[in-house]
Design an enzyme around this catalytic site. Structure first.
Site, PDB file in Angstrom:
ATOM      1  CG  ASP A   1      -7.548   0.179  10.813  1.00  0.00           C
ATOM      2  OD1 ASP A   1      -8.324   1.148  10.794  1.00  0.00           O
ATOM      3  OD2 ASP A   1      -7.943  -0.996  10.884  1.00  0.00           O
TER       4      ASP A   1
ATOM      5  NE  ARG B   1      -2.292  -2.647  -3.889  1.00  0.00           N
ATOM      6  CZ  ARG B   1      -2.326  -2.908  -2.590  1.00  0.00           C
ATOM      7  NH1 ARG B   1      -2.325  -1.916  -1.724  1.00  0.00           N
ATOM      8  NH2 ARG B   1      -2.380  -4.142  -2.146  1.00  0.00           N
TER       9      ARG B   1
ATOM     10  CE  LYS C   1      -9.587   3.885   8.255  1.00  0.00           C
ATOM     11  NZ  LYS C   1     -10.139   2.542   8.002  1.00  0.00           N
TER      12      LYS C   1
ATOM     13  CG  ASP D   1      -5.484  -3.223  -1.258  1.00  0.00           C
ATOM     14  OD1 ASP D   1      -4.956  -2.800  -0.212  1.00  0.00           O
ATOM     15  OD2 ASP D   1      -5.743  -4.426  -1.446  1.00  0.00           O
TER      16      ASP D   1
ATOM     17  CD  GLU E   1       1.785   0.288   6.648  1.00  0.00           C
ATOM     18  OE1 GLU E   1       1.489   0.576   5.468  1.00  0.00           O
ATOM     19  OE2 GLU E   1       1.332  -0.714   7.203  1.00  0.00           O
ATOM     20  CG  ASP E   2      -1.227   1.586   3.392  1.00  0.00           C
ATOM     21  OD1 ASP E   2      -0.943   1.271   4.574  1.00  0.00           O
ATOM     22  OD2 ASP E   2      -1.805   0.817   2.608  1.00  0.00           O
TER      23      ASP E   2
ATOM     24  CG  PHE F   1     -11.921  -0.332   3.953  1.00  0.00           C
ATOM     25  CD1 PHE F   1     -11.072  -0.992   4.833  1.00  0.00           C
ATOM     26  CD2 PHE F   1     -11.681  -0.423   2.588  1.00  0.00           C
ATOM     27  CE1 PHE F   1     -10.004  -1.735   4.368  1.00  0.00           C
ATOM     28  CE2 PHE F   1     -10.609  -1.168   2.112  1.00  0.00           C
ATOM     29  CZ  PHE F   1      -9.774  -1.825   3.005  1.00  0.00           C
TER      30      PHE F   1
ATOM     31  N   GLY G   1       0.766  -1.245   0.000  1.00  0.00           N
ATOM     32  CA  GLY G   1       0.000   0.000   0.000  1.00  0.00           C
ATOM     33  C   GLY G   1       0.794   1.291   0.000  1.00  0.00           C
TER      34      GLY G   1
HETATM   35  P1  IMP Z   1      -3.425  -2.091  11.199  1.00  0.00           P
HETATM   36  O1  IMP Z   1      -2.445  -3.190  11.450  1.00  0.00           O
HETATM   37  O2  IMP Z   1      -4.786  -2.442  11.718  1.00  0.00           O
HETATM   38  O3  IMP Z   1      -2.975  -0.751  11.677  1.00  0.00           O
HETATM   39  O4  IMP Z   1      -3.652  -2.037   9.662  1.00  0.00           O
HETATM   40  C1  IMP Z   1      -2.809  -1.434   8.823  1.00  0.00           C
HETATM   41  C2  IMP Z   1      -2.906  -2.041   7.455  1.00  0.00           C
HETATM   42  O5  IMP Z   1      -4.230  -2.418   7.133  1.00  0.00           O
HETATM   43  C3  IMP Z   1      -2.483  -1.041   6.424  1.00  0.00           C
HETATM   44  O6  IMP Z   1      -1.171  -1.276   6.027  1.00  0.00           O
HETATM   45  C4  IMP Z   1      -3.465  -1.254   5.293  1.00  0.00           C
HETATM   46  O7  IMP Z   1      -2.905  -2.132   4.348  1.00  0.00           O
HETATM   47  C5  IMP Z   1      -4.646  -1.921   5.894  1.00  0.00           C
HETATM   48  N1  IMP Z   1      -5.772  -0.970   6.113  1.00  0.00           N
HETATM   49  C6  IMP Z   1      -6.231  -0.481   7.259  1.00  0.00           C
HETATM   50  N2  IMP Z   1      -7.251   0.351   7.084  1.00  0.00           N
HETATM   51  C7  IMP Z   1      -7.433   0.425   5.748  1.00  0.00           C
HETATM   52  C8  IMP Z   1      -8.350   1.157   4.924  1.00  0.00           C
HETATM   53  O8  IMP Z   1      -9.197   1.954   5.370  1.00  0.00           O
HETATM   54  N3  IMP Z   1      -8.214   0.956   3.603  1.00  0.00           N
HETATM   55  C9  IMP Z   1      -7.292   0.118   3.047  1.00  0.00           C
HETATM   56  N4  IMP Z   1      -6.418  -0.570   3.789  1.00  0.00           N
HETATM   57  C10 IMP Z   1      -6.488  -0.424   5.134  1.00  0.00           C
HETATM   58 MG    MG Z   2      -0.888  -2.497   4.088  1.00  0.00          MG
END
Ligand code: IMP
Ligand code: MG
Length: 183
Positions: free
Chosen positions: A105, A168, A133, A162, A101-102, A155, A46
């Site tokens: 979350d 993407r 977020k 993606d 990172e993108d 989302f 991402g």
């Molecule tokens: P985390 O581990 O929950 O912080 O998630 C991070 C990863 O989940 C990111 O690198 C994204 O690839 C994916 N992700 C989390 N939220 C979104 C979203 O709203 N759209 C797309 N990908 C997301």
């Molecule tokens: Mg990711």
């Protein structure tokens, strides 16, 4: 080719807003690293779009390496603890690393990547995320550089983000229509 635009409900950040913010972030990053040689670790897949724009706004020499953490399958919810991979044959010891990172979350992916890079012997590791977020956070992780903070928990897709590998390549960030995201 199916049109992606038709699946978008609302645009959150336009191409222009993103370009402007990325420039500001790059300036902030340069202010922190100054004389240091920087290694930019791009979290696949991402973050590649954001990272490509970010590094071209850094006027200093940087090394670019890729790392991978996979926790999402084809859905919109995390399925397991992230699996981390450091790609490439580099010696991480003594490096000053900016992890890109993108989106952050729950924070689990970022946390796992940061731990792994620190464990590989980096001198310093800081986190940079295009989107944050905070309402979804489950672990306490410090993200030093943030492009945009998103208040809701929708989302998001576009600019690298993606859903099941699609969207993407949208040049902006938006939300998906309910029938597409399965809400
Ligand atoms: P985390 O581990 O929950 O912080 O998630 C991070 C990863 O989940 C990111 O690198 C994204 O690839 C994916 N992700 C989390 N939220 C979104 C979203 O709203 N759209 C797309 N990908 C997301
Ligand atoms: Mg990711």
């Amino acid at each position: 080719m199916g049109g992606m635009e038709a699946d978008i409900e609302q645009i959150l950040f336009t191409r222009e807003q993103i370009a402007e913010r990325v420039k500001e972030l790059a300036a902030q990053v340069m202010g922190v690293y100054r004389e240091k040689d920087l290694t930019v670790a791009v979290a696949l897949t991402g973050a590649f779009v954001f990272a490509a724009d970010l590094i071209r706004n850094l006027v200093e020499t940087v090394d670019v390496v890729f790392v991978r953490a996979s926790s999402y399958g084809d859905g919109t919810a995390p399925q397991r603890e992230p699996e981390v991979q450091l790609c490439g044959e580099i010696d991480w010891r003594g490096r000053d690393v900016l992890l890109v990172e993108d989106i952050v979350d729950t924070g689990r992916t970022m946390q796992a990547l940061l731990e792994r890079i620190r464990g590989a012997g980096a001198a310093s590791v800081r986190a940079c995320a295009f989107l944050d977020k905070p309402s979804r956070r489950e672990v306490d992780v410090r993200v030093e550089f943030v492009g945009f903070t998103v208040s809701g928990s929708d989302f998001l897709v576009g600019y690298g983000l993606d859903l099941a590998s699609r969207y993407r390549n949208l040049p902006y960030v938006g939300t998906l229509r309910p029938e597409i995201r399965g809400g």
